[in-house]
Design a protein around this motif. Sequence first.
Motif, PDB file in Angstrom:
ATOM      1  N   GLU A 286     -23.770  -1.817  31.795  1.00 46.93           N
ATOM      2  CA  GLU A 286     -25.189  -2.139  31.891  1.00 46.93           C
ATOM      3  C   GLU A 286     -25.441  -3.642  31.750  1.00 46.93           C
ATOM      4  O   GLU A 286     -26.296  -4.206  32.412  1.00 46.93           O
TER       5      GLU A 286
ATOM      6  N   LYS B 101     -24.784  -5.364  35.024  1.00 42.88           N
ATOM      7  CA  LYS B 101     -25.843  -5.093  35.990  1.00 42.88           C
ATOM      8  C   LYS B 101     -27.056  -5.982  35.749  1.00 42.88           C
ATOM      9  O   LYS B 101     -27.656  -6.518  36.679  1.00 42.88           O
TER      10      LYS B 101
ATOM     11  N   ILE C 182     -26.307  -9.570  36.846  1.00 45.85           N
ATOM     12  CA  ILE C 182     -26.405  -9.711  38.298  1.00 45.85           C
ATOM     13  C   ILE C 182     -27.872  -9.876  38.708  1.00 45.85           C
ATOM     14  O   ILE C 182     -28.212 -10.720  39.550  1.00 45.85           O
TER      15      ILE C 182
ATOM     16  N   GLN D  81     -22.129 -13.779  40.522  1.00 41.26           N
ATOM     17  CA  GLN D  81     -22.002 -12.703  41.504  1.00 41.26           C
ATOM     18  C   GLN D  81     -23.367 -12.343  42.076  1.00 41.26           C
ATOM     19  O   GLN D  81     -23.514 -12.113  43.277  1.00 41.26           O
TER      20      GLN D  81
ATOM     21  N   MET E 172     -28.026  -1.150  46.446  1.00 46.27           N
ATOM     22  CA  MET E 172     -26.710  -1.381  45.844  1.00 46.27           C
ATOM     23  C   MET E 172     -26.843  -1.683  44.352  1.00 46.27           C
ATOM     24  O   MET E 172     -26.088  -1.160  43.534  1.00 46.27           O
ATOM     25  N   TRP E 173     -27.831  -2.501  44.000  1.00 49.44           N
ATOM     26  CA  TRP E 173     -28.021  -2.854  42.591  1.00 49.44           C
ATOM     27  C   TRP E 173     -28.437  -1.632  41.758  1.00 49.44           C
ATOM     28  O   TRP E 173     -27.943  -1.426  40.648  1.00 49.44           O
TER      29      TRP E 173
ATOM     30  N   THR F 132     -27.786   1.518  42.269  1.00 49.53           N
ATOM     31  CA  THR F 132     -26.716   2.518  42.150  1.00 49.53           C
ATOM     32  C   THR F 132     -25.445   1.947  41.531  1.00 49.53           C
ATOM     33  O   THR F 132     -24.422   2.655  41.467  1.00 49.53           O
ATOM     34  N   THR F 133     -25.487   0.705  41.084  1.00 53.63           N
ATOM     35  CA  THR F 133     -24.307   0.089  40.477  1.00 53.63           C
ATOM     36  C   THR F 133     -24.088   0.628  39.067  1.00 53.63           C
ATOM     37  O   THR F 133     -25.017   0.699  38.273  1.00 53.63           O
TER      38      THR F 133
ATOM     39  N   VAL G 175     -19.663  -3.327  36.736  1.00 55.07           N
ATOM     40  CA  VAL G 175     -19.546  -4.556  37.518  1.00 55.07           C
ATOM     41  C   VAL G 175     -18.216  -5.203  37.164  1.00 55.07           C
ATOM     42  O   VAL G 175     -17.909  -5.413  35.985  1.00 55.07           O
TER      43      VAL G 175
END
Length: 464
Positions: free
Chosen positions: A8, A11, A14, A57, A432-433, A435-436, A439
């Motif tokens: 988490e 995420k 990012i 990233q 995409m973010w 459902t990530t 990382v």
Amino acid sequence: MIRQIRFEDGKSRIAEGIRSLCRALSLEGGILVKGTYCFSAAEVAKELEGEDLFMNQGIRLACAAISEINEVTGCGTRETARMMGSLLSVCERKAASGINPVFLAKDLKQAADSLEAAVLNGSFFSGKSKGELIGQITRDPETARMILKGTEAGELVVKESMYADTRLQITRGMHLDGPLTVGESGTFSEVLVLIVNRPLSSFGELVPLLQKLGQQKLFILADQIEGEALSLLSANVKKDRLHVWAMKAPGIGRRKEDIMGDVAVLTDTRVFDGMYPCSIEEIPLQMLGKANVLTAAGTYTVIEGDADRDMVRNRIVDIKKKIGDPKTNYYDKQKLRERLAALNGTAPVLYAGGDTLSQSKEEKRRIEYAVAYAQTIERYGIYHTKDLLSVSFKSEAEKMLAQVISKSLDGEEISTWLLVLMLRKVCGLMVMWLTTGAVMVSTGYDREDLELIKNGVDIERLRG
């Protein structure tokens, strides 16, 4: 490769990276980078990257989406950044309220597809000419005139200039960079062409072919011309016993092979390797290519062949497919466009000038964006932004997405293709973010990676 994994926390970092780039690119006007004003998302992203690998990233993901939209449409940096930042905030709030991120991602993807169809159906063509559309980006009538003249002549290629002024150069034929290794400069007609994709060092293997020439002229394009072949060819040419010109094929690796193949198709011959379909000694004159005009200058050679043939047209179609392939990177697309211009028989090159190298690069980017903008408007038309809110929404996600887009746009009209790409790329990034899970980033190189790097392997590109 040594990896670092976070769940988490990764995420959220990012998301912070995406937000930091969007915040910078959403500002009005250019962004001051290293003393010059810049409009490039890639250069701004490079300056924003720091020690936090997870934030980096996020910055790179946002930069990739914005840069791809810029290259295709020639505009949209600020609009895309605003939409990305706003949509990210909405997705974060909804995810924090307890909505399942996977279900939210599914609804968002369906909403993007629905709005994309509505935008394409509601587009219309602008009444402005192509020159006026180009002038909106360049803001220079003379540059717009040169761009328009170049695009009318053929596949326009934009390069950086060594001079301060921007200039247009239109070349008839295929332009090969590099000096002659054998022969004198000049313009010659009806020249036979031999292409060999290996080094030529033995004069003996060329003798049977040279004896068949008589008074005919021959141009040799080889991987390398060296040793006995180079010295004896040069000596015989100087004594006027042979009418031969030779040069080393430009480029390296795969690009050199592609250029040789293009010359072979244009002159109606094939690339010989010394074995198949026959050795150099056994090549008949009928298997050689033919150049209508050969222009040999000090630093380049131009070959004019028959571009109006099926083989040439088929090769052009193949190159266009590679240009349209989303996997083809920006640099390769530029090289493919140069090959396309050469095969078409007319190669317009616009040299973007500037007082410094950075200004020349910025002018080159501005010209490329102007061409892309005019092409997309001409092909896909424009869309009234107010029409987006009048669409009959089938879900709450569609309404939410339409409101985010409307707040991100400044003008009353927008390029249809720009709006479609914003929906695809930005919503794709948000899906995409959402459902990530974990990382993973690389924090260094192990022994195997270091060995590959020593051998010149780009492991970042190899392993993604």
